[in-house]
Design an enzyme around this catalytic site. Structure first.
Site, short mmCIF file in Angstrom:
data_model
loop_
_atom_site.label_atom_id
_atom_site.label_comp_id
_atom_site.label_asym_id
_atom_site.label_seq_id
_atom_site.Cartn_x
_atom_site.Cartn_y
_atom_site.Cartn_z
N ASP A 13 0.77 -1.30 0.10
CA ASP A 13 0.04 -0.16 0.13
C ASP A 13 0.95 1.38 -0.04
O ASP A 13 2.20 1.24 0.12
CB ASP A 13 -1.07 -0.16 1.29
N SER A 14 0.39 2.52 -0.34
CA SER A 14 1.00 3.44 -0.26
C SER A 14 1.52 3.94 1.19
O SER A 14 2.19 4.78 1.55
CB SER A 14 0.21 4.78 -1.07
N TYR A 45 -0.18 8.73 -2.73
CA TYR A 45 0.36 8.39 -4.40
C TYR A 45 -0.97 8.87 -5.03
O TYR A 45 -0.85 9.06 -6.37
CB TYR A 45 0.08 6.81 -4.44
N GLY A 46 -2.16 9.18 -4.68
CA GLY A 46 -3.36 9.62 -5.26
C GLY A 46 -3.34 10.87 -5.85
O GLY A 46 -4.47 11.11 -6.61
N CYS A 76 -3.73 -1.17 -2.44
CA CYS A 76 -3.89 0.16 -2.57
C CYS A 76 -4.93 0.35 -3.97
O CYS A 76 -4.35 -0.25 -5.04
CB CYS A 76 -2.36 0.79 -2.76
N ASN A 77 -5.72 1.10 -3.73
CA ASN A 77 -6.78 1.27 -4.85
C ASN A 77 -5.96 1.92 -6.12
O ASN A 77 -6.31 1.66 -7.35
CB ASN A 77 -8.22 1.83 -4.83
N THR A 78 -5.34 2.97 -5.74
CA THR A 78 -4.63 3.72 -6.51
C THR A 78 -3.60 3.10 -7.53
O THR A 78 -3.35 3.16 -8.52
CB THR A 78 -3.87 4.89 -5.80
N CYS A 186 -10.57 3.62 -1.40
CA CYS A 186 -9.29 3.95 -1.12
C CYS A 186 -8.90 3.19 0.37
O CYS A 186 -10.02 3.14 1.30
CB CYS A 186 -9.07 5.42 -0.65
N HIS A 188 -7.31 3.51 2.89
CA HIS A 188 -7.29 4.22 4.20
C HIS A 188 -8.70 4.50 4.79
O HIS A 188 -8.61 4.51 5.87
CB HIS A 188 -6.56 5.57 3.92
N1 DGL Z 1 -3.67 3.89 -0.29
C1 DGL Z 1 -4.48 4.40 -1.49
C2 DGL Z 1 -5.66 3.89 -2.02
O1 DGL Z 1 -6.12 2.87 -1.55
C3 DGL Z 1 -4.55 5.91 -1.36
C4 DGL Z 1 -3.39 7.06 -0.41
C5 DGL Z 1 -2.74 7.76 -1.27
O2 DGL Z 1 -3.24 8.76 -1.75
O3 DGL Z 1 -1.39 7.34 -0.97
O4 DGL Z 1 -6.10 4.53 -2.85
#
Ligand code: DGL
Length: 267
Positions: A13-14, A45-46, A76-78, A186, A188
């Site tokens: 994950d980020s 990361y987003g 991480c979705n991103t 996301c 988080h």
């Molecule tokens: N973990 C990232 C997600 O699931 C979001 C956090 C980020 O912007 O780094 O999209």
């Protein structure tokens, strides 16, 4: 000689968001060892460009491969938005694929809400994947540039959380009054599901990590890859300071064997 089935599951994950996948693992796949990597130093990361996200994600994947993982959950979705651009020697599981499938199973209304990062909503992978399974569900989305970072490093700042939750979610629910379910797109966001439910008690929250772990469980079972040592270990790596993980670990009630800081060689 080590047996592949007893190698750990890699989760990346980020930042702290993927710990929600660790929670789902502890509920459904307690026997598995986990190596987790969160790039809290470089998050969010987003708000980054597609090229940058792919480059960083490739480094995270290499790190987990070097740890000898048998599969990798892209928590991480991103990052999952770019799964088609990522290479790996082990199978990658997209959290978006899982979240979209979960939504199609759960949602009975004509529309579903989605909150995510800007990179995720820009890529439109949720819309694309949901449409593949059920073309009759509309996805109404909004992104937050600030919420993931607040969750990563200021988790217990409630006024700031509430303000940012309202800012991202009010426009979604105003736009389409039929929405009764919300995809937490996301990683988080499930960490603050209690705060979200406090403001919007009638909205059903969908945590994609639960379905992702469910899909992993089927895969490991089908391929005889379930860990049978009876001695699983959970190791968390972060690229930032380890104390930043304390609040999320406490809130999620996680028990971990090691929490370590790691430096990744990324220019
Ligand atoms: N973990 C990232 C997600 O699931 C979001 C956090 C980020 O912007 O780094 O999209």
């Amino acid at each position: 000689m080590s047996n592949i089935m007893n190698e750990p599951v890699g989760i990346l994950d980020s930042g702290v968001g993927g710990l929600t996948a660790v929670v789902a693992m502890q509920e459904a796949l307690q026997g598995e060892s986990i190596v987790y990597l969160g790039d809290s130093l470089r998050m969010p990361y987003g708000n980054k460009s597609p090229q940058e996200i792919v480059k960083l994600a490739s480094h995270l994947i290499r790190f987990l491969e070097d740890c000898g993982v048998k599969v990798i959950l892209l928590a991480c979705n991103t990052i999952s938005s770019y799964i088609d651009k990522l290479e790996s020697s082990v199978k990658l599981f997209s959290i978006i694929e899982a979240g979209a499938l979960a939504a199609c199973e759960i949602v009975k209304e004509p529309s579903v809400g989605l909150i995510a990062t800007k990179a995720t909503t820009d890529m439109g992978m949720y819309e694309f994947t949901i449409a593949k399974h059920n073309p009759y569900i509309d996805v109404v989305s909004n992104s937050s540039a600030s919420l993931p970072k607040i969750i990563d490093s200021q988790l217990e700042n409630k006024p700031l959380l509430y303000e940012n939750i309202r800012e991202v979610l009010d426009p979604v629910l105003k736009k389409d009054k039929r929405i009764k379910s919300l995809i937490l797109g996301c990683s988080h966001f499930p960490i603050i599901k209690n705060e979200i439910s406090h403001i919007y008690p009638d909205i059903r929250l969908i945590d994609p990590a639960i379905k992702q772990v469910d899909m992993l469980k089927s895969y490991l079972t089908r391929n005889n890859l379930l860990n049978d040592t009876g001695d699983p270990k959970i190791t968390l790596f972060t690229t930032a300071e380890t104390y930043e993980y304390a609040a999320a670990i406490k809130r999620l009630n996680l028990e971990v064997d090691a929490l370590l800081k790691v430096a990744l060689d990324i220019d």
